[in-house]
Design a protein around this motif. Structure first.
Motif, mmCIF file in Angstrom:
data_model
loop_
_atom_site.group_PDB
_atom_site.id
_atom_site.type_symbol
_atom_site.label_atom_id
_atom_site.label_comp_id
_atom_site.label_asym_id
_atom_site.label_seq_id
_atom_site.Cartn_x
_atom_site.Cartn_y
_atom_site.Cartn_z
ATOM 1 N N GLN A 37 0.850 -1.189 0.000
ATOM 2 C CA GLN A 37 0.000 0.000 0.000
ATOM 3 C C GLN A 37 0.885 1.238 0.000
ATOM 4 O OE1 GLN A 37 -2.560 0.750 3.439
ATOM 5 N NE2 GLN A 37 -4.033 1.809 2.141
ATOM 6 N N GLY A 40 -1.990 7.002 0.275
ATOM 7 C CA GLY A 40 -3.189 7.470 -0.414
ATOM 8 C C GLY A 40 -3.741 6.518 -1.451
ATOM 9 N N ALA A 41 -3.222 5.318 -1.506
ATOM 10 C CA ALA A 41 -3.660 4.365 -2.538
ATOM 11 C C ALA A 41 -4.271 3.124 -1.904
ATOM 12 C CB ALA A 41 -2.482 3.979 -3.421
ATOM 13 N N GLY A 42 -4.833 2.298 -2.760
ATOM 14 C CA GLY A 42 -5.383 1.029 -2.301
ATOM 15 C C GLY A 42 -4.309 -0.017 -2.139
ATOM 16 N N PHE B 90 -12.365 0.466 2.072
ATOM 17 C CA PHE B 90 -11.907 -0.158 0.834
ATOM 18 C C PHE B 90 -12.910 -1.189 0.364
ATOM 19 C CE2 PHE B 90 -7.770 1.506 0.068
ATOM 20 C CZ PHE B 90 -7.244 1.834 1.305
ATOM 21 N N PHE B 104 -8.287 -4.697 -4.806
ATOM 22 C CA PHE B 104 -8.839 -3.587 -4.042
ATOM 23 C C PHE B 104 -9.050 -2.341 -4.884
ATOM 24 C CE2 PHE B 104 -8.855 -4.763 0.435
ATOM 25 C CZ PHE B 104 -8.172 -5.972 0.399
ATOM 26 N N GLY B 105 -10.056 -1.569 -4.477
ATOM 27 C CA GLY B 105 -10.213 -0.221 -4.983
ATOM 28 C C GLY B 105 -9.233 0.708 -4.270
ATOM 29 N N ASN B 106 -9.246 1.974 -4.640
ATOM 30 C CA ASN B 106 -8.303 2.934 -4.070
ATOM 31 C C ASN B 106 -8.767 3.558 -2.753
ATOM 32 O OD1 ASN B 106 -6.236 2.657 -5.935
ATOM 33 N ND2 ASN B 106 -7.177 4.093 -7.353
#
Lengths: 113, 113
Positions: A37, A40-42, B90, B104-106
């Protein structure tokens, strides 16, 4: 119940190898996963290993599994500044009729120039 | 692009309000999830749906209600928001609910003031 543990922080110098460790408790685990990770991201799936394997290599990544000790590690060769992120170990554990993915607390990898 | 996409990316709202987060995947997966990540980066599963049916429902306040209109969508509605609901949520999907990895999404960063 299931429990996945990781150390919280790891710092390495650019170019060195990083080894991130994880222990789990559920002996029924079939697959174990590593996710990355970035801020700020998934979560990005890095790699995964089936429980009947001892090792899996994928370019700079090497996963080692010691099923007897329930210990999983992720080795990143030639660590780069772009590898700085949080790394999560995860296992599939039984929850009713489904196997839910249970995550460790994450290891913050900092790569120093 | 094939992906898990969730909207909005950021959500700032006041206590007591009701809000929804939407999630869609075009990966052809049949299982979708909602995870909550707290300020310490700990990830915990909230819900999971397989082919529009609820298969995992962890201990979550009943103010949280997931809805899956079809297997490509899983929305999360939250009533009477509280300060403690502030987190990153998420969405994820997988093919099957036994061993396959999650994508996963962001994330949606929810801030309750």
């Amino acid at each position: 119940g299931e429990d996945v543990e990781q150390s919280l922080f790891l710092s390495v110098r650019e170019g060195d190898s990083s080894v991130i460790n994880c222990t789990y408790t559920d002996s029924s685990s079939t697959y174990l996963y590593w996710y990355k990770q970035e801020p700020g991201a998934g979560l990005q799936l890095l790699t995964y290993i089936f429980s009947n394997m001892d090792m899996k290599q994928d370019q700079r990544l090497t996963v080692l599994l010691n099923k007897k000790d329930k210990h999983l590690s992720l080795r990143i060769a030639d660590t780069q500044t772009g590898d700085s992120a949080i790394y999560f170990c995860a296992e599939r554990a039984i929850s009713g009729s489904a196997r839910q993915l249970t995550f460790g607390s994450g290891t913050q990898l900092t790569v120093l120039p | 692009d094939t992906a898990v996409s969730q909207t909005p990316k950021y959500l700032v709202t006041q206590m007591g309000n009701d809000k929804s987060i939407k999630c869609e995947q075009n990966l052809g997966h049949d299982t979708m999830y909602w995870y909550k990540q707290d300020s310490k980066k700990f990830l915990k599963i909230m819900f999971s749906y397989n082919n529009k049916e609820l298969i995992i429902n962890e201990t979550v306040p009943n103010r949280f209600s997931p809805k899956s209109p079809d297997k490509a969508h899983l929305n999360l509605h939250i009533n009477s928001l509280e300060l403690g609901d502030s987190a990153v949520y998420f969405c994820a999907s997988s093919l099957g609910f036994v061993n396959s990895p999650l994508h996963f999404g962001n994330g949606t960063r929810l801030t309750v003031t």
